[in-house]
Design a protein around this motif. Structure first.
Motif, PDB file in Angstrom:
ATOM      1  N   MET A  50       4.667   2.729   5.172  1.00 32.91           N
ATOM      2  CA  MET A  50       4.727   2.463   3.739  1.00 32.91           C
ATOM      3  C   MET A  50       4.359   1.012   3.445  1.00 32.91           C
ATOM      4  SD  MET A  50       5.402   5.338   2.272  1.00 32.91           S
ATOM      5  CE  MET A  50       5.747   4.787   0.616  1.00 32.91           C
ATOM      6  N   GLY A  51       4.711   0.113   4.360  1.00 30.09           N
ATOM      7  CA  GLY A  51       4.417  -1.299   4.152  1.00 30.09           C
ATOM      8  C   GLY A  51       2.929  -1.580   4.129  1.00 30.09           C
ATOM      9  N   ILE A  52       2.224  -1.158   5.176  1.00 32.37           N
ATOM     10  CA  ILE A  52       0.787  -1.442   5.245  1.00 32.37           C
ATOM     11  C   ILE A  52       0.024  -0.630   4.205  1.00 32.37           C
ATOM     12  CG2 ILE A  52      -1.269  -1.238   6.688  1.00 32.37           C
ATOM     13  CD1 ILE A  52       0.529  -1.877   9.105  1.00 32.37           C
ATOM     14  N   ASN A  53       0.320   0.641   4.099  1.00 33.74           N
ATOM     15  CA  ASN A  53      -0.471   1.515   3.240  1.00 33.74           C
ATOM     16  C   ASN A  53      -0.200   1.303   1.752  1.00 33.74           C
ATOM     17  OD1 ASN A  53      -1.322   2.507   5.667  1.00 33.74           O
ATOM     18  ND2 ASN A  53      -0.481   4.554   5.408  1.00 33.74           N
ATOM     19  N   MET A  54       1.074   1.115   1.366  1.00 32.12           N
ATOM     20  CA  MET A  54       1.365   1.010  -0.059  1.00 32.12           C
ATOM     21  C   MET A  54       1.772  -0.397  -0.482  1.00 32.12           C
ATOM     22  SD  MET A  54       1.174   2.554  -2.867  1.00 32.12           S
ATOM     23  CE  MET A  54       1.263   1.395  -4.234  1.00 32.12           C
ATOM     24  N   ARG A  55       2.612  -1.065   0.279  1.00 29.69           N
ATOM     25  CA  ARG A  55       2.994  -2.432  -0.086  1.00 29.69           C
ATOM     26  C   ARG A  55       1.753  -3.340  -0.101  1.00 29.69           C
ATOM     27  NH1 ARG A  55       7.475  -6.350   0.481  1.00 29.69           N
ATOM     28  NH2 ARG A  55       6.647  -8.312   1.315  1.00 29.69           N
ATOM     29  N   GLY A  56       0.906  -3.185   0.926  1.00 26.37           N
ATOM     30  CA  GLY A  56      -0.315  -3.981   0.957  1.00 26.37           C
ATOM     31  C   GLY A  56      -1.193  -3.719  -0.255  1.00 26.37           C
ATOM     32  N   THR A  57      -1.334  -2.448  -0.629  1.00 31.47           N
ATOM     33  CA  THR A  57      -2.096  -2.089  -1.820  1.00 31.47           C
ATOM     34  C   THR A  57      -1.522  -2.753  -3.058  1.00 31.47           C
ATOM     35  OG1 THR A  57      -2.840   0.021  -0.907  1.00 31.47           O
ATOM     36  CG2 THR A  57      -2.734  -0.135  -3.309  1.00 31.47           C
ATOM     37  N   PHE A  58      -0.207  -2.690  -3.196  1.00 32.74           N
ATOM     38  CA  PHE A  58       0.453  -3.312  -4.343  1.00 32.74           C
ATOM     39  C   PHE A  58       0.231  -4.818  -4.374  1.00 32.74           C
ATOM     40  CE2 PHE A  58       4.320  -5.751  -5.401  1.00 32.74           C
ATOM     41  CZ  PHE A  58       4.293  -5.616  -6.786  1.00 32.74           C
ATOM     42  N   LEU A  59       0.420  -5.484  -3.238  1.00 32.65           N
ATOM     43  CA  LEU A  59       0.338  -6.940  -3.205  1.00 32.65           C
ATOM     44  C   LEU A  59      -1.057  -7.436  -3.563  1.00 32.65           C
ATOM     45  CD1 LEU A  59       2.443  -7.771  -0.017  1.00 32.65           C
ATOM     46  CD2 LEU A  59       3.081  -8.220  -2.395  1.00 32.65           C
ATOM     47  N   PHE A  60      -2.079  -6.839  -2.983  1.00 35.60           N
ATOM     48  CA  PHE A  60      -3.439  -7.296  -3.263  1.00 35.60           C
ATOM     49  C   PHE A  60      -3.852  -6.967  -4.693  1.00 35.60           C
ATOM     50  CE2 PHE A  60      -3.619  -8.225   1.138  1.00 35.60           C
ATOM     51  CZ  PHE A  60      -4.665  -9.122   1.300  1.00 35.60           C
ATOM     52  N   THR A  61      -3.428  -5.803  -5.181  1.00 35.65           N
ATOM     53  CA  THR A  61      -3.738  -5.449  -6.563  1.00 35.65           C
ATOM     54  C   THR A  61      -3.040  -6.397  -7.518  1.00 35.65           C
ATOM     55  OG1 THR A  61      -3.995  -3.133  -5.910  1.00 35.65           O
ATOM     56  CG2 THR A  61      -3.702  -3.579  -8.252  1.00 35.65           C
ATOM     57  N   ARG A  62      -1.779  -6.700  -7.252  1.00 38.82           N
ATOM     58  CA  ARG A  62      -1.032  -7.618  -8.112  1.00 38.82           C
ATOM     59  C   ARG A  62      -1.685  -8.995  -8.142  1.00 38.82           C
ATOM     60  NH1 ARG A  62       5.023  -9.784  -6.864  1.00 38.82           N
ATOM     61  NH2 ARG A  62       3.820 -10.747  -5.186  1.00 38.82           N
TER      62      ARG A  62
END
Length: 245
Positions: free
Chosen positions: A113-125
């Motif tokens: 969940m960290g790499i796949n979704m948290r990473g997506t969230f952080l870069f998008t934010r």
């Protein structure tokens, strides 16, 4: 030699060291774009830069882990310092695991969940405020068929990819008034080292006809980026001709 169709375009690609990410860097470069890549291994950067430049593009490497807020902030800042804009963000970094659910650990869940979704969230934010300021931009999530349906022995991975798809669908509507496009690509199995993940062996990759290539997916990413200002490709579902899905 670049075909020039994306000359002046600036793309930021996570997970650029191999597989789909590396293919995306080279596909953008072949269109004349400038690419900033994010990966954990700096030793891969020189060879990728040389290939990108030989194709007529440019490449800047950022070393870091996508689950760290500082990596996302630094990557976007460096992109803007180097190129003055950010046209396309490709959230590609990912990890998979193939195992019975009863054998999954909390650490497995946190990593996936960290790499796949948290990473997506952080870069998008990190990217969205700048795209709002420039009045344009494209955000592409590289999700999976596992984001559209469920597969046995992939429950956590499916959860992370469903999250990416839902995130994309909501953001697409929220960011449309700002001139920002959001798209998600859902490939089935792709012949890369990622396809092995954890829990598979090389024998599982023997049937060539069952797999897409990394270039197939990279071409879809660049297709999204090359659309006219008023056109959006919101979701792409990709399955090889030999796979029964």
């Amino acid at each position: 030699m670049s075909d020039g169709s994306l000359a002046g375009h600036v793309a930021l690609v996570t997970g650029s060291g191999g597989g789909i990410g590396r293919a995306a860097v080279l596909e953008f470069a072949a269109r004349g774009a400038s690419v900033v890549g994010v990966g954990r291994h700096p030793d891969e950067a020189d060879a990728l830069r040389a290939e990108a430049e030989a194709l007529g593009g440019a490449y800047l490497h950022i070393t870091g882990d996508v689950i760290e807020p500082g990596t996302a902030a630094s990557a976007v800042t460096r992109t803007l310092e180097q190129h003055g804009r950010l046209d396309t963000l490709v959230n590609n970094a990912g990890v998979g695991m193939y195992a019975d659910f009863v054998d999954a650990t909390v650490a497995d869940y946190d990593e996936i969940m960290g790499i796949n979704m948290r990473g997506t969230f952080l870069f998008t934010r990190a990217a969205v405020p700048h795209m709002i300021s420039q009045g344009s931009g494209l955000i592409v999530q590289v999700a999976s068929q596992a984001g559209l349906q469920g597969f046995p022995r992939e429950a956590i991975y499916c959860a992370s990819k469903h999250a990416q798809v839902g995130f994309s669908r909501a953001l697409r509507r929220e960011l449309q008034p700002h001139g920002i496009k959001v798209g998600v690509i859902c490939p089935a199995a792709v012949r890369t080292s990622f396809a092995l993940g954890r829990g598979r062996d090389e024998e599982s990759l023997l049937h060539e006809e069952h797999f897409l290539s990394a270039k197939d997916v990279a071409s879809a990413i660049v297709f999204m980026a090359a659309q006219d200002k008023g056109a959006r490709v919101t979701e792409v579902s990709m399955i090889s001709l030999g796979e029964a899905l």
